[in-house]
Motif scaffolding. Sequence first.
Motif, PDB file in Angstrom:
ATOM      1  N   SER A 206       4.185   0.116  -3.587  1.00 19.60           N
ATOM      2  CA  SER A 206       3.412  -0.922  -4.451  1.00 19.60           C
ATOM      3  C   SER A 206       2.233  -0.560  -4.837  1.00 19.60           C
ATOM      4  CB  SER A 206       3.610  -2.353  -4.022  1.00 19.60           C
ATOM      5  OG  SER A 206       2.710  -2.162  -3.191  1.00 19.60           O
ATOM      6  N   ALA A 207       1.542   0.583  -4.561  1.00 21.77           N
ATOM      7  CA  ALA A 207       0.204   1.072  -4.840  1.00 21.77           C
ATOM      8  C   ALA A 207       0.480   1.564  -6.104  1.00 21.77           C
ATOM      9  CB  ALA A 207      -0.177   1.835  -3.786  1.00 21.77           C
ATOM     10  N   GLY A 208      -0.837   1.073  -7.202  1.00 22.07           N
ATOM     11  CA  GLY A 208      -0.842   1.731  -8.470  1.00 22.07           C
ATOM     12  C   GLY A 208      -1.469   0.486  -9.367  1.00 22.07           C
ATOM     13  N   GLY A 209      -1.412   1.111 -10.508  1.00 17.97           N
ATOM     14  CA  GLY A 209      -2.338   0.027 -11.488  1.00 17.97           C
ATOM     15  C   GLY A 209      -1.363  -0.850 -12.196  1.00 17.97           C
TER      16      GLY A 209
ATOM     17  N   GLN B 144      -0.610  -8.953  -3.329  1.00 17.76           N
ATOM     18  CA  GLN B 144      -1.524  -7.829  -3.570  1.00 17.76           C
ATOM     19  C   GLN B 144      -1.017  -6.771  -4.072  1.00 17.76           C
ATOM     20  OE1 GLN B 144      -3.439  -6.250   0.228  1.00 17.76           O
ATOM     21  NE2 GLN B 144      -3.128  -8.208   1.174  1.00 17.76           N
ATOM     22  N   ALA B 145       0.251  -7.050  -4.916  1.00 18.30           N
ATOM     23  CA  ALA B 145       0.867  -6.349  -5.943  1.00 18.30           C
ATOM     24  C   ALA B 145       0.116  -6.231  -7.120  1.00 18.30           C
ATOM     25  CB  ALA B 145       2.184  -6.596  -6.057  1.00 18.30           C
ATOM     26  N   PRO B 146       0.317  -4.808  -7.848  1.00 14.50           N
ATOM     27  CA  PRO B 146      -0.515  -4.829  -9.201  1.00 14.50           C
ATOM     28  C   PRO B 146       0.179  -5.611 -10.101  1.00 14.50           C
ATOM     29  CG  PRO B 146       1.037  -2.773  -8.663  1.00 14.50           C
ATOM     30  CD  PRO B 146       0.934  -3.702  -7.280  1.00 14.50           C
TER      31      PRO B 146
ATOM     32  N   TYR C 189       0.631  -1.249  -0.085  1.00 15.99           N
ATOM     33  CA  TYR C 189      -0.010   0.042  -0.001  1.00 15.99           C
ATOM     34  C   TYR C 189       0.954   1.255   0.009  1.00 15.99           C
ATOM     35  CZ  TYR C 189      -2.492  -3.857   2.197  1.00 15.99           C
ATOM     36  OH  TYR C 189      -3.112  -4.987   2.362  1.00 15.99           O
TER      37      TYR C 189
END
Lengths: 551, 551
Positions: free
Chosen positions: A418-421, A520-522, A415
């Motif tokens: 690593s947060a992103g599309g 949970q990584a994109p 979060y």
Amino acid sequence: MPVLRVAIAQINSKVGDILGNAQKIASFIEKSKDFGADLVIFPEFSVTGSPAYDLFTCKSFVKEAEKGIEYLLPHTNGIVAVIPSVRLFGDSLFNSAYIISKGGVLKSYEKRRIKRLTHLDETRYFHPGDRPCVVSVGGVQLEILMGEEFTDYEKRKDTPLILVLDSSIYRVGEIDKKREALKKSFPDLHFCYVNLVGGQDEWIFYGGSFVGYGERILSEAKTFEEDLIFFDFELRGEVSLFEEKVSKKDYEKPIVPLRGSPPKDVLEEEILKALILATKDYAHKNGFQTACLGISGGIDSALTAYIASRALGSQNVTGLFMPSRYTAKESYEDAKQLARNLQIELLEVPIDGLIESYFNLLKGILVEELREVTVENIQARIRANLLMAFSNNKGALVLTTSNKSELATGYFTLYGDSAGGFAVLKDVPKTLIYRLCEYVNKKEGRFIIPKRVLEKEPSAELKFNQKDTDELPPYHVLDSLIEEYIEGKMGGLEVENKPLLETVKETLMRFFKNEYKRRQAPCGPTISLRSLGRDSDFPITNLWRYREWSL
Amino acid sequence: MPVLRVAIAQINSKVGDILGNAQKIASFIEKSKDFGADLVIFPEFSVTGSPAYDLFTCKSFVKEAEKGIEYLLPHTNGIVAVIPSVRLFGDSLFNSAYIISKGGVLKSYEKRRIKRLTHLDETRYFHPGDRPCVVSVGGVQLEILMGEEFTDYEKRKDTPLILVLDSSIYRVGEIDKKREALKKSFPDLHFCYVNLVGGQDEWIFYGGSFVGYGERILSEAKTFEEDLIFFDFELRGEVSLFEEKVSKKDYEKPIVPLRGSPPKDVLEEEILKALILATKDYAHKNGFQTACLGISGGIDSALTAYIASRALGSQNVTGLFMPSRYTAKESYEDAKQLARNLQIELLEVPIDGLIESYFNLLKGILVEELREVTVENIQARIRANLLMAFSNNKGALVLTTSNKSELATGYFTLYGDSAGGFAVLKDVPKTLIYRLCEYVNKKEGRFIIPKRVLEKEPSAELKFNQKDTDELPPYHVLDSLIEEYIEGKMGGLEVENKPLLETVKETLMRFFKNEYKRRQAPCGPTISLRSLGRDSDFPITNLWRYREWSL
């Protein structure tokens, strides 16, 4: 002498966009007709896009795919078109190629070899066909094969031309491997190989369609972009034996230069093209024209920004520089220099105030001091919240910058960074990032990635004087361990050198312990033989720690 | 008359913890010996835990599993133990059951029917065995079957007892279905069915081992917890025909009451037990003794808190109440009441200050106003950061509270309310959450979930007067659409009613568009026939929108 002109339409379909794909196919058919082609062939899954996964279980989707073929029928006067899609017989779904002409379906070929491929488990969706398919076009007998069916093809009398319709994904080395396999399978036969092109989530279809005869490559399409190439077969006598003739400038498109022996740097060039295509298609196919990312002054965000600017255009990329007290002055300079070099917008958002606010709030509910990991993660998550807010307000895709070495070891904040599309470098280990950056600078003829970015020691800058090597082995060691033990066969730990054995064990323990983060990584593009995304499947709850059997 | 005493060891193995599993197996063998058992049988994958996925491709892991069997050999004097693990012959791995006794391996059975199960694709890892396995214990011929091999079993002369070693996962209705299938498969044979128990990431092994003869259930183990039951077979004559005799109180454990017709509320009770076990095992097997979660005053966090308190103990659960200007006074009262009822700690962390800080920072880089979605998501992500900071500092597992209805429609904030390690209600639709809460209150004989929580209208409270129904259809409609169109076969949209058809389409469009969020959501226990986790596989980039064919 009569000529059979074949058009090879290497298209970039979109998963689920049946109408759009059909329209694209129609325009390629029309163009082929304009240039006098007798036959036009399309890659596997042209109508549905690939991989469509469980969409194949939606009846309405399959019905619509059949309508896609109906839509194409009126375009086939004066040409034969071979168009792969899916076909339902009763309750059984097939991976089929429709042969259509003069406004009707002549027949369809149902793929016989249904395989469990890494990027698409065909056995989950398709029944295998049970008969070969030979079609006569302009007096020439053609046989249709799909995917890997060519590998054990047995030559038929009077069938001098083979069409191979494929949807093959990129991995390092895969292009040449596939090409060699095709050459070997048809030592004395003409064949047209057509492959899908385009990025789709974690997969990259690389194109690279070509016409061949045994070892000879007679004509070839580009890699990593759409293409339409033509080839003329000159017919000799009545039994359809023929010699090829590279068609002249009777259509506008020049024959592209043959690949021959790959130029130096081809690997870096290929990987960059692959990553740029993957990023562009992920963005555009999902409706994003613009992207944003955190620019730290480090090498990962530098390469990600470069790829983004080449994929979407510099004017469509915004970098957020979000310094804290732990950010070095050099990082700011490097970030600014990079943005100038790439001509992308750079916004500065200092986060120290927010950090303090979080600390104060937490002090209200915690009796103990904040732990180091807590302090570090708060910063990364503040940055994620800001980036996501920017994204929500602007409709810009957030690109993440984590690399494969970090993914493997869990050296990132969930979060947070690593947060992103889309995780552009998800399958690129750190050492390869250096190589790619050096290649970029060489290719551009200047330090478009600032020199200092390449030279300084990697740091997450979440505390003072932090270095990646505080927690991780040096990247050249780490990456070779990842290659050997994680991408590789995960063999036993036959390591003679005692200290190295410890490093191996620690690395594997880090790998296993951090599966929850990777899950949970994109998604991000696959370039290696084993990505840490869909290529791997490890349990989260996993007490296997390579510990010594101590009894 | 001689007696064969069989012990059925329904154990909870941990994936990867070979040493721990072997020690547990040893203790169950010893206990079985203490009570005079001649034979003790264990569930499929007892040594490795299940599903171990790609751990089966690690040579060192497989080797260690073989050491696990070696470790058990000295415990098998005076008893025969049937212990499933994996076994390597050359380069081929098998799903095997070892029959060990007197310190040695008598033989092993290699499972023949290797299947692609939803929770474990056996065909990815195992070769099928090619011969049946009959063992003689105390003069009785026993045949060993694994998994679903029993479904077409053909009775053998002189083999009056079948052992079925299984690792079967829970789904609503599955326990009875499996039981009925077993009864039907052995209409005139004695059989012992032993199933794994325990939570593992998204799967719940439910136990429910039993001894049967055709329609008759002779003895049964508990569901959702470890158990050890014994059964005596009395031998008649020399040809090993025999009659069963429920053994007397010559060992301490009473025969548990037979299930018979399920009591009312069994579905709710069963689901709650399943969710509690899943939560407990996810936490404990991953080394967490404590958990934290955001308590909003709403029903999802209320049920999650209840389950957490029953799984981990009330003293080990901390709720964070993180109000903003949009939080109703009633929400605070309800949160406090819930915490009091559950006797869990409740900490209050108001977030308005942080919200303002983010707004101010963003104003510095944005020319336009903040959009509604931006404002909403910032709040959810602030809460996630605080919860994760609490988790990082305390070592507490963050439980998320999103339900299946929200997951299906993307009605949650990525990196916001979906941030955490385990999503307890991931496979529980909103309407079932109401039913479970009502059941909990009935069972506890009081409003342990406060009455108003059950009665007020659901709201995310991210803006003033927000209601879930502003964006979503009413939950009873939504949940039935999810059941029919998403859990179900995804058939065509044969909906007569025009307005309903629109709702169906909008729901499916929401479903497809939000795959990217689901992919980054944490895992949670599966209870339905089709979860939105590993049971489904949709592309992220997906332009399929059930749009009308408009040409």
